[in-house]
Enzyme design. Structure first.
Site, PDB file in Angstrom:
ATOM      1  N   LYS A  11       0.862  -1.202   0.000  1.00  0.00           N
ATOM      2  CA  LYS A  11       0.000   0.000   0.000  1.00  0.00           C
ATOM      3  C   LYS A  11       0.889   1.240   0.000  1.00  0.00           C
ATOM      4  CE  LYS A  11       0.942   1.259   4.471  1.00  0.00           C
ATOM      5  NZ  LYS A  11       1.774   2.394   4.838  1.00  0.00           N
ATOM      6  N   ALA A  96       9.739  -3.247   6.539  1.00  0.00           N
ATOM      7  CA  ALA A  96       9.849  -2.026   7.365  1.00  0.00           C
ATOM      8  C   ALA A  96      10.143  -0.819   6.473  1.00  0.00           C
ATOM      9  CB  ALA A  96      10.904  -2.185   8.456  1.00  0.00           C
ATOM     10  N   ALA A  97       9.365  -0.710   5.415  1.00  0.00           N
ATOM     11  CA  ALA A  97       9.617   0.305   4.390  1.00  0.00           C
ATOM     12  C   ALA A  97       8.451   1.271   4.218  1.00  0.00           C
ATOM     13  CB  ALA A  97       9.893  -0.402   3.056  1.00  0.00           C
ATOM     14  N   LEU A  99       5.396   0.255   3.438  1.00  0.00           N
ATOM     15  CA  LEU A  99       4.548  -0.267   2.361  1.00  0.00           C
ATOM     16  C   LEU A  99       3.540  -1.313   2.855  1.00  0.00           C
ATOM     17  CD1 LEU A  99       7.312  -0.577  -0.396  1.00  0.00           C
ATOM     18  CD2 LEU A  99       5.606   1.241  -0.137  1.00  0.00           C
ATOM     19  N   GLY A 100       3.511  -1.539   4.166  1.00  0.00           N
ATOM     20  CA  GLY A 100       2.457  -2.359   4.763  1.00  0.00           C
ATOM     21  C   GLY A 100       2.534  -3.848   4.481  1.00  0.00           C
ATOM     22  N   GLY A 101       3.717  -4.354   4.135  1.00  0.00           N
ATOM     23  CA  GLY A 101       3.828  -5.764   3.752  1.00  0.00           C
ATOM     24  C   GLY A 101       3.308  -6.736   4.802  1.00  0.00           C
ATOM     25  N   GLY A 102       3.690  -6.532   6.058  1.00  0.00           N
ATOM     26  CA  GLY A 102       3.271  -7.447   7.121  1.00  0.00           C
ATOM     27  C   GLY A 102       1.762  -7.445   7.302  1.00  0.00           C
ATOM     28  N   SER A 104      -0.449  -6.641   5.086  1.00  0.00           N
ATOM     29  CA  SER A 104      -1.048  -7.247   3.894  1.00  0.00           C
ATOM     30  C   SER A 104      -0.991  -8.775   3.986  1.00  0.00           C
ATOM     31  CB  SER A 104      -0.296  -6.758   2.642  1.00  0.00           C
ATOM     32  OG  SER A 104      -0.792  -7.395   1.497  1.00  0.00           O
ATOM     33  N   ASP A 136      -3.171  -1.390   9.738  1.00  0.00           N
ATOM     34  CA  ASP A 136      -3.444  -1.390   8.295  1.00  0.00           C
ATOM     35  C   ASP A 136      -4.168  -2.654   7.820  1.00  0.00           C
ATOM     36  OD1 ASP A 136      -2.372   1.108   7.762  1.00  0.00           O
ATOM     37  OD2 ASP A 136      -0.351   0.316   7.458  1.00  0.00           O
TER      38      ASP A 136
HETATM   39  P1  ATP Z   1       4.131  -0.705   9.584  1.00  0.00           P
HETATM   40  O1  ATP Z   1       4.139   0.706   9.121  1.00  0.00           O
HETATM   41  O2  ATP Z   1       2.787  -1.358   9.585  1.00  0.00           O
HETATM   42  O3  ATP Z   1       4.922  -0.953  10.852  1.00  0.00           O
HETATM   43  P2  ATP Z   1       5.866  -1.374   7.349  1.00  0.00           P
HETATM   44  O4  ATP Z   1       5.090  -1.397   6.120  1.00  0.00           O
HETATM   45  O5  ATP Z   1       6.789  -0.218   7.535  1.00  0.00           O
HETATM   46  O6  ATP Z   1       4.892  -1.587   8.542  1.00  0.00           O
HETATM   47  P3  ATP Z   1       6.466  -4.214   7.433  1.00  0.00           P
HETATM   48  O7  ATP Z   1       7.184  -4.727   6.243  1.00  0.00           O
HETATM   49  O8  ATP Z   1       5.047  -4.585   7.584  1.00  0.00           O
HETATM   50  O9  ATP Z   1       6.727  -2.667   7.484  1.00  0.00           O
HETATM   51  O10 ATP Z   1       7.307  -4.699   8.716  1.00  0.00           O
HETATM   52  C1  ATP Z   1       7.267  -4.082   9.962  1.00  0.00           C
HETATM   53  C2  ATP Z   1       7.911  -5.008  10.984  1.00  0.00           C
HETATM   54  O11 ATP Z   1       7.077  -6.150  11.188  1.00  0.00           O
HETATM   55  C3  ATP Z   1       9.278  -5.528  10.586  1.00  0.00           C
HETATM   56  O12 ATP Z   1      10.200  -5.165  11.573  1.00  0.00           O
HETATM   57  C4  ATP Z   1       9.126  -7.034  10.509  1.00  0.00           C
HETATM   58  O13 ATP Z   1      10.196  -7.729  11.130  1.00  0.00           O
HETATM   59  C5  ATP Z   1       7.834  -7.348  11.246  1.00  0.00           C
HETATM   60  N1  ATP Z   1       7.011  -8.377  10.581  1.00  0.00           N
HETATM   61  C6  ATP Z   1       6.215  -9.258  11.187  1.00  0.00           C
HETATM   62  N2  ATP Z   1       5.568 -10.026  10.298  1.00  0.00           N
HETATM   63  C7  ATP Z   1       5.932  -9.621   9.080  1.00  0.00           C
HETATM   64  C8  ATP Z   1       5.575 -10.011   7.762  1.00  0.00           C
HETATM   65  N3  ATP Z   1       4.711 -11.010   7.521  1.00  0.00           N
HETATM   66  N4  ATP Z   1       6.124  -9.337   6.745  1.00  0.00           N
HETATM   67  C9  ATP Z   1       6.985  -8.301   6.983  1.00  0.00           C
HETATM   68  N5  ATP Z   1       7.366  -7.918   8.213  1.00  0.00           N
HETATM   69  C10 ATP Z   1       6.838  -8.550   9.259  1.00  0.00           C
END
Ligand code: ATP
Length: 283
Positions: A11, A96-97, A99-102, A104, A136
């Site tokens: 996202k 942790a970028a 982009l909401g990967g976790g 999602s 998210d």
């Molecule tokens: P947010 O802003 O929701 O914290 P983000 O988009 O910046 O997230 P994500 O890639 O979702 O970042 O990862 C955030 C943290 O969650 C990371 O430190 C990672 O170790 C942890 N994490 C737990 N489960 C997952 C997953 N399935 N995918 C990615 N990271 C995960």
């Protein structure tokens, strides 16, 4: 069928205003979110003795702290079942970028489980489970560009995003969302000027006008490179560029896909940042 393959998109936040802080420490935000065409793949294998997670990315936890694991655990709890599932995540979305990967991935697990078990929960009920995993997650279950308010579960569909190409530029470092909120000075937020009566205006020129992110200044203070990326995207023809979420990813919006592709090539050629071509995923 005991195996399901689910695409799990990233996202971006086209607008993010921090409204205030609740007594429990949570920040209330208003944000305009869209899914974009950059995907992890989540593979679910059902009828397992326990919940397990395997991820292609070495820094993503594979234990119960993985958001996908937590989602499965809460789903089974809500269903009063002690079943298991094997979750494999092929990680493409930078971690942790911003982009909401976790989140999602967690939403993909909830949708997959709900489908497998014969839709025991409505979308609203699934979103109520999802918000316990992360702010998210309800958005990814919602399946539509949306304005999110409160802690993220108050969602209103946003219909008026034009079909744009998105260039995602991701520096090779991670940013903790918790760190960004901890360092935010609420008196220095400045997104008000783009925000009218909690409604967003229509059309591309207005989308361009409203691009604003209160968290940008916090992350840029520590990582000035983000400003360099924004400038690079604008020089390469982006209509507009903004940091997504708490960063550090920056997205550039392009009307023209060819121009976006050229920008990606130029950025990749420099070798400093990762760059991906995506598009706003509109229903
Ligand atoms: P947010 O802003 O929701 O914290 P983000 O988009 O910046 O997230 P994500 O890639 O979702 O970042 O990862 C955030 C943290 O969650 C990371 O430190 C990672 O170790 C942890 N994490 C737990 N489960 C997952 C997953 N399935 N995918 C990615 N990271 C995960």
């Amino acid at each position: 069928m005991n195996r399901l393959v689910i695409p799990s998109p990233a996202k971006i936040n086209l607008f993010l205003k921090v409204v205030g802080k609740r007594p429990n420490g949570y920040h209330e935000i208003i944000t305009l979110l869209s899914r974009v065409g950059l995907f992890d793949t989540v593979v679910l294998t059902f009828d397992q003795p326990s919940i397990s997670v395997d991820c292609s990315h070495p820094r993503v936890p594979q234990d119960s702290t993985n958001l996908a694991h937590r989602a499965a655990s809460l789903f089974f709890e809500a269903l009063s079942k002690h079943d298991g599932i094997a979750i494999f995540i092929d990680k493409v979305i930078p971690v942790a970028a911003g982009l909401g990967g976790g989140s999602s991935n967690a939403a993909a697990v909830l949708m997959g489980l709900n489908q497998h078990y014969g839709l025991p929960f409505t979308k609203r009920e699934l979103m109520d489970i999802g918000v316990k995993v992360g702010a998210d997650v309800p958005f990814f279950l919602f399946g539509h560009a949306a304005v999110a308010r409160g802690i993220g579960d108050d969602l209103e569909a946003y219909e008026d995003l034009p079909p744009l190409s998105v260039v995602l530029v991701c520096p090779k470092f991670e940013v903790s969302t918790a760190w960004v909120y901890k360092n935010l000075n609420l008196r220095l937020t400045n997104c008000e000027k783009n925000f009218r009566n909690h409604k967003f205006e229509e059309g591309f020129s207005k989308v361009k006008d409203l691009l604003c992110n209160d968290l940008e200044q916090v992350t840029i203070r520590k990582f000035p490179e983000i400003k360099t990326i924004k400038k690079a995207l604008l020089n390469l023809g982006a209509e507009s560029a903004l940091m997504s979420g708490s960063g550090p990813s920056v997205f550039g919006l392009f009307r023209d896909t060819q121009q976006a592709k050229k920008a990606i090539q130029a950025i990749r050629h420099q070798g400093r940042w990762n760059a991906f071509l995506a598009a706003l995923l509109l229903p």
